[in-house]
Write an enzyme that holds these catalytic residues in place. Structure first.
Site, PDB file in Angstrom:
ATOM      1  N   SER A  43       0.760  -1.379  -0.022  1.00  0.00           N
ATOM      2  CA  SER A  43       0.044  -0.189   0.127  1.00  0.00           C
ATOM      3  C   SER A  43       0.872   1.213   0.144  1.00  0.00           C
ATOM      4  O   SER A  43       1.888   1.318   0.855  1.00  0.00           O
ATOM      5  CB  SER A  43      -1.034  -0.003   1.275  1.00  0.00           C
ATOM      6  OG  SER A  43      -1.641   1.088   1.238  1.00  0.00           O
ATOM      7  N   HIS A  85      -2.009   7.335  -5.163  1.00  0.00           N
ATOM      8  CA  HIS A  85      -2.276   6.126  -4.348  1.00  0.00           C
ATOM      9  C   HIS A  85      -1.956   4.975  -5.318  1.00  0.00           C
ATOM     10  O   HIS A  85      -2.312   5.130  -6.455  1.00  0.00           O
ATOM     11  CB  HIS A  85      -3.697   6.251  -3.634  1.00  0.00           C
ATOM     12  CG  HIS A  85      -4.123   4.705  -3.328  1.00  0.00           C
ATOM     13  ND1 HIS A  85      -5.111   4.169  -4.207  1.00  0.00           N
ATOM     14  CD2 HIS A  85      -3.892   4.445  -2.266  1.00  0.00           C
ATOM     15  CE1 HIS A  85      -5.512   2.906  -3.765  1.00  0.00           C
ATOM     16  NE2 HIS A  85      -4.885   2.916  -2.525  1.00  0.00           N
ATOM     17  N   ASN A 108      -2.164   0.281  -4.483  1.00  0.00           N
ATOM     18  CA  ASN A 108      -1.891  -0.857  -3.896  1.00  0.00           C
ATOM     19  C   ASN A 108      -2.409  -2.096  -4.623  1.00  0.00           C
ATOM     20  O   ASN A 108      -3.011  -1.903  -5.497  1.00  0.00           O
ATOM     21  CB  ASN A 108      -3.005  -0.893  -2.317  1.00  0.00           C
ATOM     22  CG  ASN A 108      -4.177  -1.010  -2.660  1.00  0.00           C
ATOM     23  OD1 ASN A 108      -4.762  -1.082  -3.690  1.00  0.00           O
ATOM     24  ND2 ASN A 108      -5.198  -0.512  -1.725  1.00  0.00           N
ATOM     25  N   THR A 109      -1.755  -3.185  -4.188  1.00  0.00           N
ATOM     26  CA  THR A 109      -2.211  -4.510  -4.719  1.00  0.00           C
ATOM     27  C   THR A 109      -2.189  -5.457  -3.410  1.00  0.00           C
ATOM     28  O   THR A 109      -1.304  -5.265  -2.692  1.00  0.00           O
ATOM     29  CB  THR A 109      -1.141  -4.930  -5.835  1.00  0.00           C
ATOM     30  OG1 THR A 109       0.061  -5.011  -5.386  1.00  0.00           O
ATOM     31  CG2 THR A 109      -1.199  -3.914  -7.076  1.00  0.00           C
ATOM     32  N   ARG A 110      -2.981  -6.429  -3.513  1.00  0.00           N
ATOM     33  CA  ARG A 110      -3.029  -7.289  -2.650  1.00  0.00           C
ATOM     34  C   ARG A 110      -3.637  -8.700  -3.012  1.00  0.00           C
ATOM     35  O   ARG A 110      -4.363  -8.815  -4.069  1.00  0.00           O
ATOM     36  CB  ARG A 110      -4.285  -6.515  -1.443  1.00  0.00           C
ATOM     37  CG  ARG A 110      -5.506  -6.280  -1.818  1.00  0.00           C
ATOM     38  CD  ARG A 110      -6.252  -5.389  -1.012  1.00  0.00           C
ATOM     39  NE  ARG A 110      -7.608  -5.323  -1.391  1.00  0.00           N
ATOM     40  CZ  ARG A 110      -7.742  -4.041  -2.169  1.00  0.00           C
ATOM     41  NH1 ARG A 110      -6.777  -3.463  -2.585  1.00  0.00           N
ATOM     42  NH2 ARG A 110      -8.872  -3.936  -2.794  1.00  0.00           N
ATOM     43  N   HIS A 150      -2.908   7.573 -17.435  1.00  0.00           N
ATOM     44  CA  HIS A 150      -3.875   6.692 -17.949  1.00  0.00           C
ATOM     45  C   HIS A 150      -3.325   5.984 -19.149  1.00  0.00           C
ATOM     46  O   HIS A 150      -3.579   4.559 -19.251  1.00  0.00           O
ATOM     47  CB  HIS A 150      -5.307   7.241 -18.354  1.00  0.00           C
ATOM     48  CG  HIS A 150      -5.984   7.629 -17.258  1.00  0.00           C
ATOM     49  ND1 HIS A 150      -6.918   6.926 -16.438  1.00  0.00           N
ATOM     50  CD2 HIS A 150      -6.179   8.912 -16.535  1.00  0.00           C
ATOM     51  CE1 HIS A 150      -7.614   7.509 -15.373  1.00  0.00           C
ATOM     52  NE2 HIS A 150      -7.186   8.962 -15.520  1.00  0.00           N
ATOM     53  N   HIS A 165     -20.695  12.536  -0.383  1.00  0.00           N
ATOM     54  CA  HIS A 165     -21.048  13.831   0.255  1.00  0.00           C
ATOM     55  C   HIS A 165     -20.308  14.916  -0.113  1.00  0.00           C
ATOM     56  O   HIS A 165     -21.030  16.196   0.345  1.00  0.00           O
ATOM     57  CB  HIS A 165     -20.541  13.695   1.927  1.00  0.00           C
ATOM     58  CG  HIS A 165     -19.135  13.644   2.143  1.00  0.00           C
ATOM     59  ND1 HIS A 165     -18.410  12.620   2.335  1.00  0.00           N
ATOM     60  CD2 HIS A 165     -18.434  14.879   2.515  1.00  0.00           C
ATOM     61  CE1 HIS A 165     -17.348  12.833   2.479  1.00  0.00           C
ATOM     62  NE2 HIS A 165     -17.102  14.214   2.693  1.00  0.00           N
TER      63      HIS A 165
END
Length: 296
Positions: A118, A132, A134-136, A166, A196
């Site tokens: 992360s 940001h 992450n890989t999991r 991209h 929100h």
């Protein structure tokens, strides 16, 4: 394929650690090479590395990881690159959350294993985008899956930077099927959205979760290419933007945008919720929060 996935778990955890090492070296290299422009006169930043441990209810070994955080660098104001490998038994709240997502067997066998990387980077120069990634991999006795992605979060957007980010991701995903990048891009647009505020957190990227096609090797290869896409997608943007001058108005814009980032991660992010619910080191889980932010 081993029945308890021992081989697969070992391969995945080793890959996440290898990717972590590559990124840490590359980021320290960006600090070293920053010779011109704002803040170039300072000392190059370095990562502080510490071990993290997951707390278990009975005191048994529950795994942990490495938390690597750089603060106050010439290029990076705060960046964390964490890897973890945790296991044990899910608590009641986490079991219910997994069952709600359709994971079978949670009521009868709540054992789990999870490993991943992360990363969140908040930059000194407001012209440099935050990012940001992450890989999991997640395993239970009745299911396994991969997840992750990366997304760009500029406070001052440059269309050519967004296009590069991209395009690089698309190039890495296209070998896995021409329909994959558009689907993961759309998923990222939906996931990294702040209801929100009625707006996206940034300019998007790619995102997937619960990836299990039945072919572990193919899904792992895709996860690796998501990780491999990160540095070529992000580092050139920083090399270009870190030399641009900025003023207090630019910094104010950055701090307000960081408030959006903090709101999303504390209210909506699935990884934050899971990490805190399963007893992982709170400092590692909340590493993603910016060092400074502002609300109006």
């Amino acid at each position: 394929m081993s029945e308890d996935f021992t081989t697969e778990k070992t391969r995945a955890a080793a890959w996440f650690r290898e990717l972590r090492d590559q990124i840490v070296a590359a980021f320290e290299g960006l600090e070293d090479s920053h010779a011109n422009g704002p803040m170039a006169d300072g000392a190059p930043g370095r990562f502080d590395v510490s071990e993290t441990r997951r707390a278990s209810d009975d005191g048994s070994d529950a795994g942990g990881g490495l938390m690597s955080v750089m603060r106050g660098g010439r290029v990076f104001e705060k960046v964390g690159v964490n890897v973890s490998e945790v296991y044990g038994t899910l608590g009641e709240a986490a079991q219910k959350a997994m069952a709600a997502r359709g994971v079978p067997g949670m009521d009868s066998d709540p054992r789990f294993w999870a490993s991943g990387i992360s990363l969140v980077a908040h930059m000194q120069n407001p012209h440099c985008p935050a990012v940001h990634m992450n890989t999991r991999m997640f395993w239970t006795p009745s299911a396994w899956w991969f997840g992750g992605g990366s997304d760009l979060n500029p406070c001052i957007e440059y269309a050519e930077d967004t296009a590069h980010f991209h395009a690089t991701q698309k190039a890495h995903l296209d070998p896995h099927g021409p329909d994959l990048y558009p689907r993961l891009k759309e998923w990222a647009d939906e996931y990294f959205y702040i209801p929100h505020r009625n707006r996206a957190r940034g300019v998007g990227g790619i995102f997937m979760d619960d990836r299990n096609t039945g072919d572990w090797g193919a899904d792992f290869a895709l996860t690796q290419d998501i990780g491999r896409a990160f540095l070529p997608a992000f580092a050139p943007l920083i090399e270009k933007r870190r030399v641009q001058p900025w003023d207090e108005a630019d910094k104010d814009t950055q701090l307000i945008h960081r408030g959006l980032y903090a709101e999303y991660n504390l209210v909506y992010d699935r990884g934050t919720k899971f990490g805190l619910a399963t007893g992982h080191d709170a400092n590692a889980v909340l590493m993603s929060l910016p060092p400074l932010a502002k609300w109006i």
